[in-house]
Motif scaffolding. Structure first.
Motif, short mmCIF file in Angstrom:
data_model
loop_
_atom_site.label_atom_id
_atom_site.label_comp_id
_atom_site.label_asym_id
_atom_site.label_seq_id
_atom_site.Cartn_x
_atom_site.Cartn_y
_atom_site.Cartn_z
N ARG A 402 42.42 -37.03 20.69
CA ARG A 402 41.14 -36.82 21.71
C ARG A 402 40.08 -36.04 21.12
N LEU A 403 38.75 -36.34 21.21
CA LEU A 403 37.82 -35.51 21.01
C LEU A 403 37.64 -34.21 21.93
N ALA A 404 37.91 -33.34 21.47
CA ALA A 404 37.84 -32.18 22.54
C ALA A 404 36.39 -31.31 22.37
N GLY A 405 35.61 -31.61 21.45
CA GLY A 405 34.25 -30.96 21.58
C GLY A 405 33.40 -31.39 20.28
N MET A 406 32.08 -31.53 20.59
CA MET A 406 31.09 -31.95 19.22
C MET A 406 30.04 -30.97 19.44
#
Length: 464
Positions: A402-406
């Protein structure tokens, strides 16, 4: 086969120096999928390394010689080495976000080698919470920040169960639709090129120019600022970088906007304005007059060759007064809201060609000042660049992670030591602050000030 490089990309190649690398970057945090083993990050690196065919954009590098008459052209790298571009890194203990941001700061301050394709990707392990990180950077001659983000997003999926997903640089049979750039650094070049064929718009240019200059003299211009004060933000810079990043729930910004009649972007700018006021006060360096931010805006075509303010496919800049001369957060937000509204309204009266030309006039001092080495001696055209790039609205995954932050990393320039870029993602607003570490001390304190300012805006708006 050599391909000519367009004037905009050539400008970024020629403008680059040791103190001003011309690449954009991005930091992504991933939560390993359920059941991932202790070597998950190593497996992720090896998976990204297993690529046989590459997208052409990742194989070309700039070249010029007598044979090209001194002009830059793109050529394919005949000695392409993926190990140079894709790297596996580890953080020192204790593996906090602080160590991660320090690593990204160092990586972002290093120039890309022009004799190789102009990109790097670093798979990073060692975070104490078990997450994996990916730092990427691409030269602005290769792509702009918006397109770079879209490129990375194109390899993600909203399905957590999808597997066998390819790395961003892997060749795809299905090519995504091109995304138009909204990066203002390209606008002056586009304006100069477009101005050669203004056709029917030419008749309206003198009037638009007179109107812009008149508004600028009254400190009311949408594209030209003549009243930006001299600040420590507008000195010469070094090659040292400091990157600070954090995100806030978008709902908090939306709540302030609903209570005050402002937009989320207005609230975002008010957070930045208030944070900069607090930061400069700590350094006893707050000017008496308001700081001015250059903000890219999108404009939809009302009809062929003209523009409106509802957001879309024409690009211009609005010079926004950040209200840093006002102590009251509510008054500061009202100043920003009015400044942005008037700026968009002014651009809405112009055609696309006129917008580009007027924006070029507004940007010209920012380009000429460092060339003439006048940083700190003359008033800057604006004090800081603040951009807001929309991202995915729902959670994204890469092979189950899961992409948790960008968080975006951008380009400080001589005379413009700080760049603030934000991006929205899955209900969060990620702030990326990229600055010159030696010019701006304790840059990370701006993160504390951003939170304090958002809380002050909520209190002023009566939001619980």
């Amino acid at each position: 086969m050599a391909t000519p490089i367009d004037p905009s990309s050539t400008a970024f190649l020629m403008a680059e120096s040791r103190k001003a690398p011309m690449h954009v970057g991005g930091l992504q945090l991933f939560e390993p999928p359920e059941g991932a083993g202790p070597d998950y990050v190593g497996e992720l690196y090896r998976q990204m390394h297993t690529v046989e065919e590459f997208e052409p954009i990742f194989l070309k590098h700039p070249h010029r010689s007598v044979g090209t008459a001194g002009q830059y052209v793109w050529v394919e790298d005949e000695q392409f080495d993926l190990d140079h571009h894709l790297r596996h890194s580890a953080l020192p203990q204790p593996g906090r976000i602080r160590e991660l941001l320090d690593l990204c700061s160092r990586l972002h301050g290093t120039r890309l080698a022009v004799e190789r394709p102009l990109w790097e990707a670093h798979v990073i392990e060692g975070l104490a919470d078990g997450r994996a990180a990916l730092y990427t950077k691409l030269h602005h001659a290769l792509t702009d920040g918006v397109s770079a983000m879209r490129l990375l997003q194109s390899v993600l999926s909203s399905d957590p169960d999808e597997r066998d997903m390819l790395a961003p640089w892997a060749l795809r049979k299905r090519r995504s639709k091109a995304v138009e750039s909204a990066n203002l650094a390209e606008v002056p070049i586009k304006a100069l090129r477009t101005a050669l064929g203004l056709s029917a718009d030419a008749a309206g240019m003198p009037k638009a120019l007179v109107t812009t200059l008149s508004r600028g003299l009254r400190n009311e211009s949408a594209t030209l600022a003549l009243y930006a004060p001299k600040t420590i933000l507008n000195q010469d810079i070094t090659a040292s970088r400091r990157f600070a990043a954090q995100d806030w729930p978008t709902e908090r910004l939306r709540g302030v906007g609903k209570a005050t009649g402002a937009t989320i972007n207005d609230v975002l700018l008010a957070m930045c304005g208030g944070a900069l006021r607090r930061y400069l006060l700590e350094l006893d360096a707050l000017p008496d007059t308001s700081l001015v931010a250059m903000c890219p805006v999108g404009l939809n075509a009302k009809q062929a060759g003209s523009a409106s303010t509802s957001g879309g496919n024409a690009v211009g800049s609005v010079m926004v007064r950040l209200g840093t001369d006002e102590a009251d957060p509510g008054a500061r937000l009202r100043t920003i809201h009015t400044s942005m509204r008037e700026g968009k309204a002014a651009l809405g009266t112009m055609t696309q060609n006129q917008i580009l030309a007027m924006t070029a006039i507004g940007m010209a001092p920012a380009m000429l000042t460092p060339l003439l080495r006048l940083q700190g001696m003359v008033r800057p055209p604006f004090n800081v660049i603040i951009s807001n790039v929309p991202g995915p609205r729902v959670p994204q995954y890469f092979n189950g992670a899961r992409l948790a932050g960008m968080y975006p990393l951008s380009i400080p320039m001589p005379g413009m030591a700080l760049n603030i870029t934000t991006t929205s993602y899955a209900g969060m607003m990620g702030f990326g602050l990229t600055g010159c570490r030696r010019t701006l001390p304790h840059l990370q304190r701006l993160l504390i000030h951003l939170e304090d300012e958002l809380a002050a805006l909520e209190l002023a708006a009566g939001v619980n």
